[in-house]
Scaffold this active site. Structure first.
Site, PDB file in Angstrom:
ATOM      1  N   SER A  56       0.848  -1.194   0.000  1.00  0.00           N
ATOM      2  CA  SER A  56       0.000   0.000   0.000  1.00  0.00           C
ATOM      3  C   SER A  56       0.879   1.237   0.000  1.00  0.00           C
ATOM      4  O   SER A  56       2.107   1.143   0.074  1.00  0.00           O
ATOM      5  CB  SER A  56      -0.891   0.009   1.236  1.00  0.00           C
ATOM      6  OG  SER A  56      -0.110   0.331   2.365  1.00  0.00           O
ATOM      7  N   LYS A  57       0.219   2.377  -0.052  1.00  0.00           N
ATOM      8  CA  LYS A  57       0.953   3.645  -0.081  1.00  0.00           C
ATOM      9  C   LYS A  57       1.912   3.761   1.094  1.00  0.00           C
ATOM     10  O   LYS A  57       2.954   4.388   1.007  1.00  0.00           O
ATOM     11  CB  LYS A  57      -0.035   4.807  -0.048  1.00  0.00           C
ATOM     12  CG  LYS A  57      -0.560   5.129  -1.425  1.00  0.00           C
ATOM     13  CD  LYS A  57      -1.068   6.558  -1.489  1.00  0.00           C
ATOM     14  CE  LYS A  57      -1.635   6.827  -2.868  1.00  0.00           C
ATOM     15  NZ  LYS A  57      -2.950   7.423  -2.843  1.00  0.00           N
ATOM     16  N   ARG A  58       1.523   3.133   2.196  1.00  0.00           N
ATOM     17  CA  ARG A  58       2.374   3.227   3.394  1.00  0.00           C
ATOM     18  C   ARG A  58       3.740   2.549   3.183  1.00  0.00           C
ATOM     19  O   ARG A  58       4.676   2.790   3.909  1.00  0.00           O
ATOM     20  CB  ARG A  58       1.660   2.589   4.591  1.00  0.00           C
ATOM     21  CG  ARG A  58       1.058   3.635   5.512  1.00  0.00           C
ATOM     22  CD  ARG A  58       0.184   2.995   6.542  1.00  0.00           C
ATOM     23  NE  ARG A  58      -1.084   2.591   5.939  1.00  0.00           N
ATOM     24  CZ  ARG A  58      -1.742   1.489   6.243  1.00  0.00           C
ATOM     25  NH1 ARG A  58      -1.272   0.661   7.142  1.00  0.00           N
ATOM     26  NH2 ARG A  58      -2.888   1.217   5.655  1.00  0.00           N
ATOM     27  N   ASP A  59       3.812   1.682   2.188  1.00  0.00           N
ATOM     28  CA  ASP A  59       5.097   1.022   1.906  1.00  0.00           C
ATOM     29  C   ASP A  59       6.023   1.910   1.088  1.00  0.00           C
ATOM     30  O   ASP A  59       7.078   1.474   0.653  1.00  0.00           O
ATOM     31  CB  ASP A  59       4.854  -0.299   1.174  1.00  0.00           C
ATOM     32  CG  ASP A  59       4.102  -1.281   2.049  1.00  0.00           C
ATOM     33  OD1 ASP A  59       4.607  -1.579   3.137  1.00  0.00           O
ATOM     34  OD2 ASP A  59       3.004  -1.711   1.655  1.00  0.00           O
ATOM     35  N   GLY A  60       5.613   3.137   0.871  1.00  0.00           N
ATOM     36  CA  GLY A  60       6.478   4.058   0.121  1.00  0.00           C
ATOM     37  C   GLY A  60       6.073   4.075  -1.342  1.00  0.00           C
ATOM     38  O   GLY A  60       4.926   4.354  -1.659  1.00  0.00           O
TER      39      GLY A  60
END
Ligand code: GLU
Length: 480
Positions: free
Chosen positions: A252-256
């Site tokens: 997800s976006k949280r993974d960069g």
């Protein structure tokens, strides 16, 4: 039968790696079967859809080489088709108006929660009498349209990746909303929602195979009911595994980095990224891991798509990218590297410096994993002066090194070639009766200010053609 597949992104963000990988599989499947690949922009979410995202999606697909044969279609231009289908479902009593307010739905959910039941719509407005309807209308309530889903129903399909999938009607959350509430008095209902629009489009576009991420499995169960209700044959479904992060959760976006644009800026080649994405969930029959999309298409089938999630592996992507960089035509590679040097502040000028830059490109290409590595891998080759690392200084201060450097300095001419460089090193070794390694290490320390770096003879040639080798050795000698 002509195979027709589609990629149907929603333009609510930039082209995402997950969507791009789905596009890769669809493209490969279409090419393998000499079919057609359609681009459909699902822009019915008016608030979140933006034209710049559509542009980003289109240019991202093109950059990756995923050219589409038909489209782009835009769902916002096809609303009449959806309305006709919704009206048909209403006329056949397969759908109905639901007047529940959001407060009522919320209360329903709270009650279900307190009873530890799964949240669902309890179909309460399925059988409203004409009087009840009239009363809600009189209150000014605007109904949504719900499609009937029978709890007792069993839905199943032969998934090309997952085998037989079965789903209970009772697990689909009750009668589903297929159209929003109308906004004005005149509207009989509002805009169609995802599941309805997708089915109407897939029927209208003669889609034969729906290949998409496994996060759509529950939608597929609902959509199969809609195909039936609309009197259409359902397509063949294939649900591809999700892309997972290192912890095994959905990327997800949280993974960069997740958008294709970001991968491009980081210095990945489109061929390498497309190659890597193909391997995210598909195993080639011959285990060869480097291939073009066209080569992969000749072998692609859904049977070799794995069920298990595909872990995103940066090292593997870097390795694949470096494989492409090794073989890339030099002049074209140089064009791609230029912006990275410019951004890092190097004054590189293609018209004045092309031969030198071509040599530089060939010198460093082996150490590149990404285009963006160029400044880091070449910084020791720019400029007449250089900073000396501690290690290099230590080497320069070894006894006898100054004399070695003086001999080398005397041998420098304006246009050294490789043979001259090699014989100069050999002569110096003999003159000073030292091992070749000592000469090389000292030379590297003086020329590059470091004990690491690209091939030494190649680096010297580059520095020599600018006249920087002399200047650098002279300043090294001053430190000794
Ligand atoms: N618009 C949907 C998405 O972006 C398409 C899903 C589908 O392929 O049906 O996930």
């Amino acid at each position: 039968m002509t195979v027709r597949v589609r990629i149907a992104p929603s333009p609510t963000g930039n082209l995402h790696i997950g969507t791009a990988r789905t596009a890769v599989f669809n493209w490969l499947f279409a090419r393998h079967n000499h079919g057609q690949f359609i681009l459909r922009i699902e822009d019915t979410d008016l608030e979140r859809s933006k034209p710049e995202y559509t542009e980003n999606i289109k240019s991202g697909l093109q950059w990756l080489g995923l050219n589409w044969d038909i489209g782009p279609y835009f769902q916002t231009e096809r609303t009449d088709l959806y309305s006709t289908a919704i009206q048909m479902l209403l006329d056949q009593d397969l759908a109905y108006r639901c007047y529940c307010s959001s407060e009522e739905l919320e209360q329903m959910r709270e009650l279900q929660k307190s009873r530890k039941e799964a949240p669902r719509y309890d179909n309460r407005h399925r059988h409203l009498s004409a009087d009840q309807q009239a009363q809600y209308e009189a209150e000014g309530r605007k109904p949504v349209i719900r499609f009937k889903i029978e709890d007792e129903q069993e839905i199943f399909w032969e998934d090309q990746v997952r085998g037989t999938v079965t789903w209970k009607g009772s697990d689909l959350g009750g009668d589903m909303v297929i159209a929003r509430a109308g906004e004005t008095e005149k509207d009989s209902f509002g805009g169609a929602l995802y599941n309805l629009a997708v089915v109407v489009d897939d029927i209208d576009m003669d889609i034969t195979h729906v290949i998409r991420g496994e996060d759509h499995i529950a939608n597929t169960a609902k959509q199969i009911l809609l195909y039936e209700a609309l009197g259409a044959q359902e397509p063949i479904f294939a649900h591809t595994p999700l892309i997972l992060n290192q912890e095994g959760r959905k990327l997800s976006k949280r993974d960069g980095v997740t958008s294709i644009d970001e991968f491009r800026k980081m210095g990945f080649l489109p061929q390498a990224l497309a190659n890597y994405m193909t391997l995210l969930g598909w195993t080639p029959p011959d285990s060869e891991e480097i291939f073009t999309l066209t080569q992969a298409a000749s072998q692609f089938d859904l049977e070799r798509v794995n069920r298990a999630g595909a872990k995103f592996d940066w090292d593997k992507l870097d390795w694949i990218n470096s494989q492409y960089l090794q073989k890339y035509p030099t002049e074209e590679l140089l064009e791609l590297l230029l912006p990275y040097w410019q951004e890092a502040g190097y004054q590189v000028n293609l018209t004045e410096d092309q031969p030198w830059l071509i040599q530089l490109t060939d010198l460093i290409r082996e150490s590149l994993k990404r285009l963006s590595d160029a400044p880091k891998e070449s910084h020791l080759l720019f400029g007449s002066s250089i900073e000396f690392s501690e290690e290099a200084l230590k080497q320069l201060q070894q006894p006898g090194v100054a004399d070695i450097l003086l001999t080398l300095l005397e041998g420098i001419t304006a246009q050294l070639n490789l043979t001259e460089i090699q014989s100069l090193i050999t002569t110096t070794t003999k003159t000073h009766k030292v091992k070749k390694g000592v000469v090389m290490k000292s030379l590297r320390a003086a020329l590059m200010g470091s004990l690491q770096g690209p091939d030494l003879a190649g680096s010297w040639l580059l520095l020599n053609s600018k006249g920087w080798d002399k200047l650098r050795i002279e300043s090294a000698l001053k430190l000794v």
